[in-house]
Design a protein around this motif. Sequence first.
Motif, PDB file in Angstrom:
ATOM      1  N   THR A 165     -14.107  19.440  -5.125  1.00 48.58           N
ATOM      2  CA  THR A 165     -13.449  18.996  -3.899  1.00 48.58           C
ATOM      3  C   THR A 165     -12.509  17.862  -4.289  1.00 48.58           C
ATOM      4  OG1 THR A 165     -15.335  19.585  -2.503  1.00 48.58           O
ATOM      5  CG2 THR A 165     -13.781  17.980  -1.609  1.00 48.58           C
ATOM      6  N   ALA A 166     -11.265  17.913  -3.819  1.00 49.18           N
ATOM      7  CA  ALA A 166     -10.262  16.941  -4.247  1.00 49.18           C
ATOM      8  C   ALA A 166      -9.612  16.274  -3.041  1.00 49.18           C
ATOM      9  CB  ALA A 166      -9.198  17.618  -5.102  1.00 49.18           C
ATOM     10  N   PHE A 167      -9.226  15.007  -3.247  1.00 48.18           N
ATOM     11  CA  PHE A 167      -8.561  14.206  -2.218  1.00 48.18           C
ATOM     12  C   PHE A 167      -7.232  13.717  -2.793  1.00 48.18           C
ATOM     13  CE2 PHE A 167     -13.123  13.830  -1.986  1.00 48.18           C
ATOM     14  CZ  PHE A 167     -13.409  14.113  -0.663  1.00 48.18           C
ATOM     15  N   ARG A 168      -6.167  13.843  -1.988  1.00 44.25           N
ATOM     16  CA  ARG A 168      -4.830  13.486  -2.477  1.00 44.25           C
ATOM     17  C   ARG A 168      -4.014  12.870  -1.346  1.00 44.25           C
ATOM     18  NH1 ARG A 168       0.106  16.338  -2.779  1.00 44.25           N
ATOM     19  NH2 ARG A 168       1.400  15.741  -4.575  1.00 44.25           N
ATOM     20  N   ASN A 169      -3.110  11.950  -1.732  1.00 40.45           N
ATOM     21  CA  ASN A 169      -2.204  11.306  -0.770  1.00 40.45           C
ATOM     22  C   ASN A 169      -2.964  10.600   0.351  1.00 40.45           C
ATOM     23  OD1 ASN A 169       0.146  11.984  -2.099  1.00 40.45           O
ATOM     24  ND2 ASN A 169       0.474  13.863  -0.921  1.00 40.45           N
ATOM     25  N   LEU A 170      -3.846   9.692  -0.023  1.00 37.50           N
ATOM     26  CA  LEU A 170      -4.527   8.845   0.960  1.00 37.50           C
ATOM     27  C   LEU A 170      -3.519   7.824   1.490  1.00 37.50           C
ATOM     28  CD1 LEU A 170      -7.177   7.939   2.325  1.00 37.50           C
ATOM     29  CD2 LEU A 170      -7.593   6.478   0.323  1.00 37.50           C
ATOM     30  N   ARG A 171      -3.311   7.810   2.810  1.00 39.01           N
ATOM     31  CA  ARG A 171      -2.283   6.956   3.417  1.00 39.01           C
ATOM     32  C   ARG A 171      -2.787   6.303   4.698  1.00 39.01           C
ATOM     33  NH1 ARG A 171       2.854   7.807   1.473  1.00 39.01           N
ATOM     34  NH2 ARG A 171       3.088   9.555   0.031  1.00 39.01           N
ATOM     35  N   VAL A 172      -2.227   5.119   4.968  1.00 36.20           N
ATOM     36  CA  VAL A 172      -2.456   4.481   6.267  1.00 36.20           C
ATOM     37  C   VAL A 172      -1.777   5.336   7.327  1.00 36.20           C
ATOM     38  CG1 VAL A 172      -2.092   2.423   7.662  1.00 36.20           C
ATOM     39  CG2 VAL A 172      -2.540   2.207   5.196  1.00 36.20           C
ATOM     40  N   LYS A 173      -2.480   5.659   8.375  1.00 33.27           N
ATOM     41  CA  LYS A 173      -1.941   6.612   9.342  1.00 33.27           C
ATOM     42  C   LYS A 173      -0.759   6.050  10.121  1.00 33.27           C
ATOM     43  CE  LYS A 173      -3.528  10.185  12.465  1.00 33.27           C
ATOM     44  NZ  LYS A 173      -4.691  10.804  13.145  1.00 33.27           N
ATOM     45  N   SER A 174      -0.802   4.765  10.464  1.00 34.23           N
ATOM     46  CA  SER A 174       0.258   4.190  11.307  1.00 34.23           C
ATOM     47  C   SER A 174       1.536   3.899  10.539  1.00 34.23           C
ATOM     48  CB  SER A 174      -0.249   2.911  11.977  1.00 34.23           C
ATOM     49  OG  SER A 174      -0.634   1.965  10.995  1.00 34.23           O
ATOM     50  N   THR A 175       1.425   3.469   9.288  1.00 32.07           N
ATOM     51  CA  THR A 175       2.600   3.051   8.519  1.00 32.07           C
ATOM     52  C   THR A 175       2.994   4.042   7.426  1.00 32.07           C
ATOM     53  OG1 THR A 175       1.247   1.830   6.921  1.00 32.07           O
ATOM     54  CG2 THR A 175       1.978   0.645   8.903  1.00 32.07           C
ATOM     55  N   ARG A 176       2.129   4.994   7.113  1.00 29.94           N
ATOM     56  CA  ARG A 176       2.351   5.989   6.067  1.00 29.94           C
ATOM     57  C   ARG A 176       2.379   5.360   4.676  1.00 29.94           C
ATOM     58  NH1 ARG A 176       0.893  10.409   7.778  1.00 29.94           N
ATOM     59  NH2 ARG A 176       2.175  11.505   6.236  1.00 29.94           N
ATOM     60  N   ILE A 177       1.864   4.135   4.533  1.00 24.70           N
ATOM     61  CA  ILE A 177       1.797   3.479   3.230  1.00 24.70           C
ATOM     62  C   ILE A 177       0.628   4.050   2.440  1.00 24.70           C
ATOM     63  CG2 ILE A 177       1.403   1.286   2.049  1.00 24.70           C
ATOM     64  CD1 ILE A 177       2.795  -0.106   4.365  1.00 24.70           C
ATOM     65  N   THR A 181      -3.376   4.907  -5.734  1.00 27.60           N
ATOM     66  CA  THR A 181      -2.358   5.723  -6.384  1.00 27.60           C
ATOM     67  C   THR A 181      -2.301   7.099  -5.741  1.00 27.60           C
ATOM     68  OG1 THR A 181      -3.876   6.660  -8.019  1.00 27.60           O
ATOM     69  CG2 THR A 181      -2.889   4.521  -8.534  1.00 27.60           C
ATOM     70  N   LYS A 182      -1.288   7.861  -6.100  1.00 26.17           N
ATOM     71  CA  LYS A 182      -1.148   9.215  -5.582  1.00 26.17           C
ATOM     72  C   LYS A 182      -1.913  10.240  -6.432  1.00 26.17           C
ATOM     73  CE  LYS A 182       3.342   8.510  -3.354  1.00 26.17           C
ATOM     74  NZ  LYS A 182       4.741   8.999  -3.231  1.00 26.17           N
TER      75      LYS A 182
END
Length: 243
Positions: A165-177, A181-182
């Motif tokens: 199971t993999a997780f990628r592009n974890l970002r703050v939902k409101s700011t998209r920051i 790392t990616k």
Amino acid sequence: MLHSRTRRHIAVRLCATLVLTLAWLGAAAPLAAQIRGRPPVRQQSSPWWISGGASATVLGDIADGATQSRWRFGNDPLWQMRGTIEKATDEFTTIGLAVSYGRVDLMLEPLNDLAIGSPNGVQDGTPGCTTGCAAETELYTAMAQFRSGGGPGFHTFFEAQAGVTAFRNLRVKSTRIAVGTKTMQTDLSGTIGGGFGYTLSPGFAITLVQDFGMGWHAKADRPEGAGRTWRVRNTRASLRFAL
């Protein structure tokens, strides 16, 4: 007129002939019945199957040392698209590959006294999310699958899966920051469960599955006492097609 002894001799021979005939018929009747009533030879099942559908996933909390945060997915289902390709080894057994993908929501909380997104003692964390925030990530799975069961009409079956199971592009939902790392974070994981289905026509069926499993997250930069394992529950609906 025949002599009485001759008549008795003829009668004995007739009785013996009748007994032998009945015995032969009795032995032949089951064989004939088997020939006439034997089940038709089953057509060989398709060697390949594909399926497509949706999965409602409930994930347990994950302690992530790379971002110094705890990922809380809550109790609401996380929706994913899912597909499989399977090779039949016999009429009721397949082995294959199952993959899924979905963009899911989660809440980030600090894992310890460091700000979120600040591993290795760096105090400056992710802007807008140092003490917690709503976030989102891409969730992938790729697993080898074993399936046993099936048949015409209503049927039940068993499934077991093992892979990642993999997780990628974890970002703050409101700011998209981006948080951390990616780089894709990959966990070993597996599930086991069962379900039922209904064959609508030869080579076409609908299925519903409930399975349970667990995964093992990376242990780098984790504070003492933070567990590596997490749990998962999936409810899946699929359409299956024979190739």
